[in-house]
Write a protein that holds these residues in place. Structure first.
Motif, PDB file in Angstrom:
ATOM      1  N   ALA A   9       1.043  -1.315  -0.419  1.00 44.36           N
ATOM      2  CA  ALA A   9      -0.040   0.000  -0.113  1.00 44.36           C
ATOM      3  C   ALA A   9       0.503   1.161  -0.402  1.00 44.36           C
ATOM      4  O   ALA A   9       1.747   0.955   0.147  1.00 44.36           O
ATOM      5  CB  ALA A   9      -0.401   0.565   1.475  1.00 44.36           C
ATOM      6  N   VAL A  40       0.712   5.120   0.164  1.00 45.45           N
ATOM      7  CA  VAL A  40       0.156   6.167   1.474  1.00 45.45           C
ATOM      8  C   VAL A  40       1.145   7.424   1.725  1.00 45.45           C
ATOM      9  O   VAL A  40       1.988   7.455   1.744  1.00 45.45           O
ATOM     10  CB  VAL A  40      -0.908   6.008   2.260  1.00 45.45           C
ATOM     11  CG1 VAL A  40      -1.802   7.064   2.978  1.00 45.45           C
ATOM     12  CG2 VAL A  40      -2.031   4.780   1.566  1.00 45.45           C
ATOM     13  N   ASP A  41       0.882   8.735   0.700  1.00 44.23           N
ATOM     14  CA  ASP A  41       1.008   9.907   0.628  1.00 44.23           C
ATOM     15  C   ASP A  41       0.624  10.843   2.171  1.00 44.23           C
ATOM     16  O   ASP A  41      -1.290  10.832   2.056  1.00 44.23           O
ATOM     17  CB  ASP A  41       0.982  10.928  -0.343  1.00 44.23           C
ATOM     18  CG  ASP A  41       2.579  10.352  -1.679  1.00 44.23           C
ATOM     19  OD1 ASP A  41       3.412   9.631  -1.133  1.00 44.23           O
ATOM     20  OD2 ASP A  41       1.472  10.235  -2.855  1.00 44.23           O
ATOM     21  N   VAL A  61      -4.666  12.803   3.264  1.00 43.09           N
ATOM     22  CA  VAL A  61      -4.187  11.452   3.265  1.00 43.09           C
ATOM     23  C   VAL A  61      -4.743  11.299   1.668  1.00 43.09           C
ATOM     24  O   VAL A  61      -6.063  11.056   1.250  1.00 43.09           O
ATOM     25  CB  VAL A  61      -4.877  10.444   4.450  1.00 43.09           C
ATOM     26  CG1 VAL A  61      -4.212   8.948   3.724  1.00 43.09           C
ATOM     27  CG2 VAL A  61      -4.713  10.894   5.429  1.00 43.09           C
ATOM     28  N   ARG A  62      -3.617  10.865   1.214  1.00 43.84           N
ATOM     29  CA  ARG A  62      -3.665   9.969  -0.710  1.00 43.84           C
ATOM     30  C   ARG A  62      -3.569   9.063  -0.748  1.00 43.84           C
ATOM     31  O   ARG A  62      -2.280   8.260  -0.477  1.00 43.84           O
ATOM     32  CB  ARG A  62      -3.726  10.444  -1.526  1.00 43.84           C
ATOM     33  CG  ARG A  62      -4.375  12.673  -1.684  1.00 43.84           C
ATOM     34  CD  ARG A  62      -3.660  13.139  -2.475  1.00 43.84           C
ATOM     35  NE  ARG A  62      -4.312  14.554  -2.272  1.00 43.84           N
ATOM     36  CZ  ARG A  62      -3.937  15.474  -1.762  1.00 43.84           C
ATOM     37  NH1 ARG A  62      -2.618  15.174  -0.836  1.00 43.84           N
ATOM     38  NH2 ARG A  62      -4.574  16.470  -0.887  1.00 43.84           N
ATOM     39  N   SER A  63      -4.304   7.387  -0.965  1.00 39.28           N
ATOM     40  CA  SER A  63      -3.481   6.370  -1.423  1.00 39.28           C
ATOM     41  C   SER A  63      -2.860   6.594  -2.527  1.00 39.28           C
ATOM     42  O   SER A  63      -4.197   7.337  -3.921  1.00 39.28           O
ATOM     43  CB  SER A  63      -4.319   5.308  -1.458  1.00 39.28           C
ATOM     44  OG  SER A  63      -5.980   5.498  -2.308  1.00 39.28           O
ATOM     45  N   SER A  64      -2.127   5.963  -3.365  1.00 41.51           N
ATOM     46  CA  SER A  64      -1.367   5.965  -4.822  1.00 41.51           C
ATOM     47  C   SER A  64      -2.618   5.529  -5.553  1.00 41.51           C
ATOM     48  O   SER A  64      -3.267   6.004  -6.804  1.00 41.51           O
ATOM     49  CB  SER A  64       0.200   4.355  -5.397  1.00 41.51           C
ATOM     50  OG  SER A  64      -0.762   3.559  -4.693  1.00 41.51           O
ATOM     51  N   ASP A  65      -3.321   4.646  -5.705  1.00 36.42           N
ATOM     52  CA  ASP A  65      -5.235   4.260  -6.884  1.00 36.42           C
ATOM     53  C   ASP A  65      -6.154   4.894  -6.529  1.00 36.42           C
ATOM     54  O   ASP A  65      -6.704   5.355  -7.034  1.00 36.42           O
ATOM     55  CB  ASP A  65      -4.884   2.790  -5.982  1.00 36.42           C
ATOM     56  CG  ASP A  65      -5.958   3.018  -4.789  1.00 36.42           C
ATOM     57  OD1 ASP A  65      -5.804   3.771  -4.233  1.00 36.42           O
ATOM     58  OD2 ASP A  65      -5.845   1.095  -4.245  1.00 36.42           O
ATOM     59  N   LEU A 116      -8.816   5.720  -1.638  1.00 36.58           N
ATOM     60  CA  LEU A 116      -8.461   6.633   0.018  1.00 36.58           C
ATOM     61  C   LEU A 116      -8.405   7.568  -0.312  1.00 36.58           C
ATOM     62  O   LEU A 116      -6.970   8.218  -1.037  1.00 36.58           O
ATOM     63  CB  LEU A 116      -7.804   5.556   0.667  1.00 36.58           C
ATOM     64  CG  LEU A 116      -7.602   5.990   2.162  1.00 36.58           C
ATOM     65  CD1 LEU A 116      -8.326   6.829   2.994  1.00 36.58           C
ATOM     66  CD2 LEU A 116      -6.664   5.966   3.318  1.00 36.58           C
ATOM     67  N   GLU A 117      -8.697   9.029  -0.240  1.00 35.01           N
ATOM     68  CA  GLU A 117      -8.854  10.001  -0.151  1.00 35.01           C
ATOM     69  C   GLU A 117      -9.013  10.782   0.817  1.00 35.01           C
ATOM     70  O   GLU A 117     -10.881  11.067   1.064  1.00 35.01           O
ATOM     71  CB  GLU A 117      -8.418  11.183  -1.437  1.00 35.01           C
ATOM     72  CG  GLU A 117      -8.121  12.743  -1.435  1.00 35.01           C
ATOM     73  CD  GLU A 117      -8.586  13.071  -3.068  1.00 35.01           C
ATOM     74  OE1 GLU A 117      -8.053  13.807  -2.891  1.00 35.01           O
ATOM     75  OE2 GLU A 117      -8.241  12.195  -3.453  1.00 35.01           O
TER      76      GLU A 117
END
Length: 142
Positions: A7, A9-10, A21-25, A28-29
């Motif tokens: 996973a 996540v930035d 929060v933002r997931s690479s896909d 999730l934001e």
């Protein structure tokens, strides 16, 4: 050991208090905010909620695996995960957790046996073992 999944996540901004929060896909934001109990706005999620959600979801998968390996058929599964952030007298923050799975199709004793087995299987449980006090209080569904 082969990597199964990573996973990514930035998090930016102020982290737990006003960050994003933002997931690479892109699935999730969300924003982050301190809970009201810690003097924040409580207007967004917080790291403890995210940990509780991930741990609970993973733990249910581990419970199902434990049941399957024992040829036990569960009719339902649910869990409440409580992750508590404590600020100690020494100024340090620590975490503790209570996991309360509720299993259908088994008695309380079997539910606890499966939960204890899941706690040995679940990667979140493994990652926190020895570092985070955990209470597992399994129950049979009514």
């Amino acid at each position: 050991m082969a990597v199964s999944y990573t996973a990514v996540v930035d998090v930016d901004g102020e982290g737990r208090n006003g960050g994003r929060v933002r997931s690479s896909d892109g699935l999730l934001e969300t924003g982050l905010a301190l809970p009201k109990e810690l003097g924040g706005s409580g207007a967004a999620t917080n790291p403890e909620q995210l940990l509780a959600a991930g741990w609970a979801a993973c733990f249910l998968g581990a419970l199902r695996r434990a049941a399957t390996s024992r040829n036990i058929r569960l009719t339902s599964t649910a869990i409440t995960a409580e992750v508590t952030l404590t600020h100690g007298d020494d100024g340090e923050f620590t975490l503790s957790a209570v996991l309360t799975p509720v299993l259908g199709g088994v008695d309380r004793s079997t539910a606890q046996e499966l939960a204890d087995a899941a706690h040995q299987i679940c990667p979140y449980s493994k990652a926190t073992r020895g570092n985070v006090p955990v209470v597992i209080d399994a129950r049979a569904a009514a």
